[in-house]
Design an enzyme around this catalytic site. Sequence first.
Site, PDB file in Angstrom:
ATOM      1  N   ASP A  20      42.672  44.610   6.557  1.00 51.04           N
ATOM      2  CA  ASP A  20      42.713  43.202   6.987  1.00 51.04           C
ATOM      3  C   ASP A  20      42.498  43.076   8.488  1.00 51.04           C
ATOM      4  O   ASP A  20      42.833  43.971   9.259  1.00 51.04           O
ATOM      5  CB  ASP A  20      44.075  42.601   6.595  1.00 51.04           C
ATOM      6  CG  ASP A  20      44.054  41.088   6.661  1.00 51.04           C
ATOM      7  OD1 ASP A  20      42.962  40.490   6.649  1.00 51.04           O
ATOM      8  OD2 ASP A  20      45.150  40.492   6.728  1.00 51.04           O
ATOM      9  N   ASN A  68      39.649  35.740  -2.574  1.00 50.71           N
ATOM     10  CA  ASN A  68      38.631  35.677  -1.514  1.00 50.71           C
ATOM     11  C   ASN A  68      37.423  34.817  -1.899  1.00 50.71           C
ATOM     12  O   ASN A  68      36.621  34.450  -1.041  1.00 50.71           O
ATOM     13  CB  ASN A  68      38.179  37.080  -1.089  1.00 50.71           C
ATOM     14  CG  ASN A  68      39.222  37.832  -0.278  1.00 50.71           C
ATOM     15  OD1 ASN A  68      39.337  39.053  -0.343  1.00 50.71           O
ATOM     16  ND2 ASN A  68      40.010  37.115   0.520  1.00 50.71           N
TER      17      ASN A  68
END
Length: 239
Positions: A20, A68
Site C-alpha cells: 500500500d 479496488n
Amino acid sequence: MPPPDLDLTRIPTHVACVMDGNGRWATRQGLKRTDGHAAGEEALFDTVEGALDLGIGWLTVYAFSTENWRRPADEVRYLMQFNERLLLERRDELNEAGVRVRFIGRKGWRVPKRVQGHIDDTEAMTAHNRRMTLTFAFNYGGRAEIVDAVRALVTEGTPAEKITEKAIRTRLYAPDMPDPDLVVRTSGEYRISNFLLWEMAYSELIFTETLWPDFRRENLFEAVREFQRRDRRYGGVDQ
Ligand code: IPE
Ligand code: IPE
Ligand code: MG
C-alpha cells in the site's frame, strides 16, 4: 545474503504483504498515481529476491482487491494492464528462479478474459516449481473468499453438522497454502482491508510507515527480525 543476526531456523513459512501507498508516493513527487503503481514493481521484485534469500517458502502479495473496482476507471484499467504486463515480462525469470506463481481471488468475475488467460497460463507454466510459491491476491476479497467457500459447501449439499473449520478451510481459494505467519502492511495504514481474513487469525501483524514503492528486501529483513522477537501463543500460555 541474509543478515547475520537473523535466525535462519526461525524464518516464517509464509509472509503476506499489503502493498500500500503507491498513490501517495507518486503524489508526493508530483507524479500521477499510476506512476506509483509502476514504481511498485521494483519493490515487489526486490522483496521476492529477499524472500528467496531467506528461504521463505510462501510469499503472498495483495495486488488488487474486490473493492479496488471502486477506483476511477482509468486507474482500474491501468492496474489490469500493469498486472498483465508484469506477468508476461517477469514470468520467465520467476520460473527460472524456481518460483511457482499462483493467484487467489474471484475468477471469471470482472477480470478481462485476456488477463485471466495469462493468469491461467502462468500458473500452468510454473506449477512444477517448489522453491517458493508467490501468490498474487488479485480481484481478491477475504469476505468474498469465505462466501465462495460457503457457496461451494451448499452446492455440494453439505449437511449442517459437516460444516466445520476444516470444511471451510479446504474450500478457500488455495487450500494447500499455509496460513501466513507474518503479515506486513506498508504506508502507515493500520487496517486489514479485507485481506486473508480467514487465514490471518493468528498471524503476526507488522505495520510500517514506508510507502510500498520504497520497500526493499532490507525492510522485509527488518520485519522478519521483529517477527523473531514476537511470542506466539495461539491462545495458550507459555510453558
Ligand atoms: C496500493 O497503493 C496499490 C493498490 C491498491 C492497487 P494505493 O493505490 O492504494 O496507494 P495509496 O494508498 O492511495 O497511497
Ligand atoms: C489494499 O489497499 C489493497 C491492496 C493493497 C491491493 P487499499 O489502498 O485498497 O486499502 P484501503 O482503501 O486504504 O483500505
Ligand atoms: Mg491504498
